[in-house]
Motif scaffolding. Structure first.
Motif, mmCIF file in Angstrom:
data_model
loop_
_atom_site.group_PDB
_atom_site.id
_atom_site.type_symbol
_atom_site.label_atom_id
_atom_site.label_comp_id
_atom_site.label_asym_id
_atom_site.label_seq_id
_atom_site.Cartn_x
_atom_site.Cartn_y
_atom_site.Cartn_z
ATOM 1 N N GLU A 50 41.618 26.222 37.063
ATOM 2 C CA GLU A 50 40.937 25.071 37.652
ATOM 3 C C GLU A 50 39.662 25.441 38.392
ATOM 4 O O GLU A 50 38.866 24.562 38.745
ATOM 5 N N GLY A 51 39.468 26.715 38.651
ATOM 6 C CA GLY A 51 38.284 27.139 39.392
ATOM 7 C C GLY A 51 38.579 28.365 40.228
ATOM 8 O O GLY A 51 39.439 29.175 39.891
ATOM 9 N N ARG A 61 36.173 23.770 42.273
ATOM 10 C CA ARG A 61 36.197 23.400 40.862
ATOM 11 C C ARG A 61 34.811 23.456 40.227
ATOM 12 O O ARG A 61 34.691 23.597 39.011
ATOM 13 N N ASP A 62 33.774 23.313 41.038
ATOM 14 C CA ASP A 62 32.409 23.319 40.505
ATOM 15 C C ASP A 62 31.524 24.133 41.441
ATOM 16 O O ASP A 62 30.897 23.604 42.353
ATOM 17 N N GLU A 99 34.063 14.086 45.509
ATOM 18 C CA GLU A 99 32.953 14.302 44.575
ATOM 19 C C GLU A 99 33.331 15.229 43.427
ATOM 20 O O GLU A 99 32.524 15.485 42.536
ATOM 21 N N GLY A 100 34.549 15.755 43.454
ATOM 22 C CA GLY A 100 35.015 16.617 42.372
ATOM 23 C C GLY A 100 34.567 18.057 42.486
ATOM 24 O O GLY A 100 34.762 18.855 41.561
ATOM 25 N N ILE A 101 33.974 18.425 43.612
ATOM 26 C CA ILE A 101 33.474 19.795 43.783
ATOM 27 C C ILE A 101 34.616 20.752 44.124
ATOM 28 O O ILE A 101 34.625 21.906 43.694
ATOM 29 N N ASN A 130 28.736 25.663 40.814
ATOM 30 C CA ASN A 130 27.313 25.384 40.666
ATOM 31 C C ASN A 130 26.869 24.222 41.558
ATOM 32 O O ASN A 130 25.833 24.295 42.221
ATOM 33 N N ARG A 131 27.664 23.162 41.566
ATOM 34 C CA ARG A 131 27.322 22.021 42.414
ATOM 35 C C ARG A 131 27.426 22.381 43.885
ATOM 36 O O ARG A 131 26.651 21.892 44.714
ATOM 37 N N GLU A 137 24.341 24.202 44.792
ATOM 38 C CA GLU A 137 23.173 23.313 44.846
ATOM 39 C C GLU A 137 22.982 22.718 46.227
ATOM 40 O O GLU A 137 21.852 22.395 46.627
#
Length: 238
Positions: free
Chosen positions: A180-181, A228-229, A214-216, A231-232, A235
């Protein structure tokens, strides 16, 4: 040298402590064995403070298991975390070059085992191994840069930037890649995170929940976070 990840200093005969620390990674087998023979073990319980402001630090401390926080108090009497040190990290190297009283505290975030190298022995290592001396200087530079980055973060009014910097640092030090990350078994409580970022506990909790929405990232209980993200998340630091 074979590593026995997760075991204590005694069962490793101190060899793993020496081999996993960046200061000693350029040494050959004989050099590592010499350092290993000089190392002694020490353990402290979660919540115990190993050093306080004003104490003389006269040994190199290597975190063999567990994690600690180095921190001080600001003018308002609030805790300000400077570093989070995990397995393979170390502190006390600069005090060996010039003996001075420490200006911070070091407290265990969990039950922690150290490998300790006395000042006199470490100085002999520096004399015999120029590459270790170079690594000490490089590490001092990295620590200064880390503090400069912390100052920049604390002076920023961007809460998401502060949160992203902390989570990224924790992912680098404690993260484990999963489907999942990047999963982090958090060494810090919400209060500790707030102390590091100069925020309130409530603000930290709200921002973590917002990042999850936000799903991050994904929050699993009070101490486990999955990014999970990545890259975001990064950012938010730009």
């Amino acid at each position: 040298m074979a590593a026995c990840r997760g075991c204590g200093c005694e069962s490793c005969r101190n060899s793993y402590c020496a081999s996993k620390v960046s200061l000693f990674q350029q040494l050959d087998e004989a050099g590592l064995e010499k350092i290993s023979s000089l190392i002694v073990s020490r353990k402290i319980k979660r919540g115990e403070t190993i050093f306080r402001e004003g104490d003389l630090l006269s040994s190199l401390y290597i975190v063999n298991q567990g994690s600690v926080k180095a921190y001080t108090y600001n003018r308002d009497g609030k805790e300000q975390i400077l570093y989070i040190l995990a397995e393979g990290d170390f502190f006390g190297e600069l005090s060996l070059l010039k003996e001075e009283a420490v200006e911070y505290r070091v407290t265990a975030l969990e039950d922690t085992a150290f490998c300790v190298l006395a000042q006199e022995d470490f100085r002999r290592v520096l004399e015999d191994s120029p590459q270790v001396r170079d690594q000490v200087l490089a590490h001092a530079f990295d620590r200064i840069k880390s503090l400069e980055k912390l100052v920049q973060v604390l002076t920023s009014k961007d809460v998401d930037l502060r949160m992203a910097v902390l989570l990224t640092n924790l992912a680098e030090g404690f993260g484990v890649k999963e489907l999942e990350g990047t999963a982090i078994n958090m060494p810090l409580s919400r209060e500790d995170m707030a102390a590091y970022l100069g925020l309130t506990r409530e603000t930290v909790s709200r921002r973590l929940s917002a990042l999850q929405a936000e799903g991050i990232l994904l929050l699993e209980g009070g101490r486990r976070v999955i990014i999970r993200d990545m890259n975001r998340l990064k950012e938010l630091m730009e």
